[in-house]
Design an enzyme around this catalytic site. Structure first.
Site, mmCIF file in Angstrom:
data_model
loop_
_atom_site.group_PDB
_atom_site.id
_atom_site.type_symbol
_atom_site.label_atom_id
_atom_site.label_comp_id
_atom_site.label_asym_id
_atom_site.label_seq_id
_atom_site.Cartn_x
_atom_site.Cartn_y
_atom_site.Cartn_z
ATOM 1 N N GLY A 236 32.531 63.153 54.141
ATOM 2 C CA GLY A 236 32.069 62.620 52.862
ATOM 3 C C GLY A 236 32.764 63.177 51.633
ATOM 4 N N GLU B 167 32.840 68.195 59.137
ATOM 5 C CA GLU B 167 33.481 67.169 59.975
ATOM 6 C C GLU B 167 34.295 66.257 59.064
ATOM 7 O OE1 GLU B 167 29.924 66.312 63.260
ATOM 8 O OE2 GLU B 167 30.113 65.035 61.520
ATOM 9 N N GLY C 43 37.235 64.059 57.580
ATOM 10 C CA GLY C 43 38.326 63.226 58.069
ATOM 11 C C GLY C 43 39.228 62.878 56.899
ATOM 12 N N ARG C 44 38.664 62.103 55.982
ATOM 13 C CA ARG C 44 39.421 61.615 54.830
ATOM 14 C C ARG C 44 40.045 62.758 54.022
ATOM 15 N NH1 ARG C 44 38.116 56.721 52.911
ATOM 16 N NH2 ARG C 44 36.035 56.978 53.762
ATOM 17 N N ARG D 228 41.651 48.787 54.651
ATOM 18 C CA ARG D 228 40.711 49.146 53.585
ATOM 19 C C ARG D 228 40.732 48.201 52.375
ATOM 20 N NH1 ARG D 228 40.758 53.372 51.083
ATOM 21 N NH2 ARG D 228 38.550 53.833 51.078
ATOM 22 N N TYR E 245 37.162 46.538 51.995
ATOM 23 C CA TYR E 245 36.274 47.063 50.940
ATOM 24 C C TYR E 245 36.802 46.792 49.537
ATOM 25 C CZ TYR E 245 35.460 50.436 54.846
ATOM 26 O OH TYR E 245 35.233 51.043 56.043
ATOM 27 N N CYS F 30 47.126 34.979 58.181
ATOM 28 C CA CYS F 30 46.577 33.705 57.720
ATOM 29 C C CYS F 30 45.150 33.920 57.228
ATOM 30 C CB CYS F 30 46.604 32.692 58.856
ATOM 31 S SG CYS F 30 48.243 32.524 59.557
ATOM 32 N N GLU F 31 44.999 34.820 56.298
ATOM 33 C CA GLU F 31 43.711 35.189 55.711
ATOM 34 C C GLU F 31 43.996 35.560 54.272
ATOM 35 O OE1 GLU F 31 40.563 35.625 56.364
ATOM 36 O OE2 GLU F 31 40.411 35.420 58.547
HETATM 37 C C1 LIG Z 1 33.159 59.106 59.582
HETATM 38 C C2 LIG Z 1 32.478 60.376 59.917
HETATM 39 C C3 LIG Z 1 32.986 61.597 59.474
HETATM 40 C C4 LIG Z 1 34.199 61.693 58.586
HETATM 41 O O1 LIG Z 1 33.968 61.141 57.353
HETATM 42 P P1 LIG Z 1 35.070 61.262 56.197
HETATM 43 O O2 LIG Z 1 34.494 60.498 55.073
HETATM 44 O O3 LIG Z 1 36.318 60.688 56.742
HETATM 45 O O4 LIG Z 1 35.225 62.711 55.897
HETATM 46 C C5 LIG Z 1 32.353 62.741 59.879
HETATM 47 N N1 LIG Z 1 31.265 62.717 60.679
HETATM 48 C C6 LIG Z 1 30.739 61.561 61.128
HETATM 49 C C7 LIG Z 1 29.560 61.601 62.018
HETATM 50 C C8 LIG Z 1 31.317 60.365 60.759
HETATM 51 O O5 LIG Z 1 30.792 59.214 61.185
#
Ligand SMILES: *Cc1c(COP(=O)(O)O)cnc(C)c1O
Length: 416
Positions: free
Chosen positions: A229, A271, A273-274, A309, A313, A339-340
């Site tokens: 997040g 956790e 990711g982004r 993305r 979105y 084709c969208e």
């Molecule tokens: C998608 C997700 C993340 C990673 O979210 P980011 O916004 O990419 O940091 C972490 N934990 C869970 C359970 C997720 O579904």
């Protein structure tokens, strides 16, 4: 301004060798971000980042993060398998899934992953299909809306994830009686936050919840997982999060809420990711066509199958023309070939005048970029390349070929 992490000359060398489109990742940037995160949470004994594999499911990337001390956060069978093959096991794997098939729970248990239960009802399911482990985490959903100051960040009430507070407390009690020894609490309440306040506010809420839960259930609370997040500035006008300030904000809440009640050994997990990967990827693409009707269209060799993305979105991704980075501008729609009509990387954007054959880079595609790709219109998945720390470049996933697409069709009215 947003500057690409590669020069025009260097990129020209790469595109001479590897056909576009492809995603290019920056090893140096990935390692720096991982180190900054660890620095920010170095005050917490046992801190661990479980990289969200779904963001960038590439073995080379996972290995780099492993070398930097990260674990992985998986949500599916294949993500678990990939992580196992890369060398992750046991407490280096977090399994944060929902609506989980039995065989995924079973594989998570076999690998010794820490399971993060999404639902109270999952306790009986897990017991039946895979057995209850000694360490377990439960995912919390507070309901209502999640606010920072006066801003509504997200609406947990509408989210399918997690359990209510009453369920969480009951879950801990039930799990204790069936042999769980150590517990964790997890919550993900907002996405792509561009503020240093998200983690500290989430931490504060989870720490207060933890104090209440431990008092009521007397469980051994091992960790609190702040999940993902934390966002990145996709737009050049946005200001990047300061991970050191975020770490200090969480520390302050920890020292105010957990330390005084004897919970000063609880580990903090993330956790992300982004935040870890998005800025360290570029989608490299060339201009195939330029078309003039009611608008000016710049047609690329990349399309939404390479980066969903914007289409999905309306997300902003900055675009730099490597061959004509400045000069006189024009207002254009930057499009792919699907084709969208939502296959647009930019709509009515002011860019320096673009020519056929120019190399463009689309920024911040290192997370939720390649991984959200698909094969609509028989478009194949692109290659992924790594710009190594010493400036070398290597392929870390080849592009798909038609045979890959056809592989699942042989034997079904489809001749080889
Ligand atoms: C998608 C997700 C993340 C990673 O979210 P980011 O916004 O990419 O940091 C972490 N934990 C869970 C359970 C997720 O579904």
């Amino acid at each position: 301004m947003k500057e690409p992490y590669i020069s025009r000359e260097k990129l020209a060398e790469i595109t001479a060798q590897f056909p576009t489109p492809f995603h290019l990742y920056d090893e140096k940037g990935i390692r720096e971000t991982a180190r900054a995160l660890h620095e920010a949470f170095s005050w917490n004994q046992g801190f661990k980042e479980y990289f969200a594999v779904k963001a960038t499911p590439n073995p080379t990337i996972l290995k780099i993060l492993k070398e930097e001390g990260c674990g992985v956060d998986c949500a599916s069978y294949v993500e678990l398998l990939m992580s196992q093959k890369v060398g992750f096991s046991d407490s280096d794997i977090m399994f944060s899934s929902n609506d989980t098939p039995a065989k995924e729970m079973q594989l998570a248990r076999e690998l010794g992953a820490t399971i993060n239960l999404d639902a109270y009802e999952d306790i009986a399911f897990l017991q039946e299909v895979a057995g209850i482990p000694e360490v377990i985490s439960c995912r919390y959903n507070p309901g209502g809306v999640f606010e920072l100051g006066t801003d509504i960040m997200d609406s947990p009430e509408e989210a399918k994830f997690g359990m209510t507070k009453a369920q969480l407390i009951q879950a801990f009690k039930d799990l204790k009686t069936v042999g769980v020894k150590k517990f964790g609490i997890h919550a993900l309440l907002a996405s792509n936050t561009i503020t240093n306040c998200y983690y500290p506010e989430l931490a504060r809420q989870l720490f207060e919840l933890a104090v209440e839960i431990v008092a009521e259930t007397d469980v051994e609370l091992d960790f609190i997982n702040l999940s993902g997040g934390v966002g990145v500035p996709y737009h050049p006008e946005e200001k990047a999060n300061d991970i050191l300030a975020i770490g200090q904000g969480v520390r302050q809440a920890y020292e105010e809420i957990l330390d005084p009640v004897g919970l000063g050994k609880v580990k903090i997990f993330t956790e992300l990711g982004r935040f870890m990967l998005a800025p360290h990827g570029l989608l490299v693409t060339k201009v195939l066509h330029k078309k003039q009707t009611y608008r000016t269209y710049i047609g690329l060799d990349a399309s939404a199958v390479n980066l969903l993305r914007p289409a999905m979105y309306g997300a902003y991704h900055h675009i730099t023309n490597m061959d004509h980075p400045d000069g006189q501008t024009e207002i254009v729609d930057v499009v792919g070939s699907l084709c969208e009509n939502n296959d647009k990387f930019a709509i009515q954007r002011e860019l320096p005048i673009t020519n056929i054959g120019d190399t463009l880079v689309i920024h911040d595609t290192g997370a939720h970029g390649f991984s959200m790709g698909y094969q609509y219109n028989g478009k194949l998945r692109s290659a992924e390349l790594l710009l190594e720390e010493d400036g070398g470049v290597r392929l870390i996933r080849r592009a798909e070929i038609p045979e890959d697409y056809f592989a699942t069709l042989y034997g079904f009215d489809f001749e080889k």
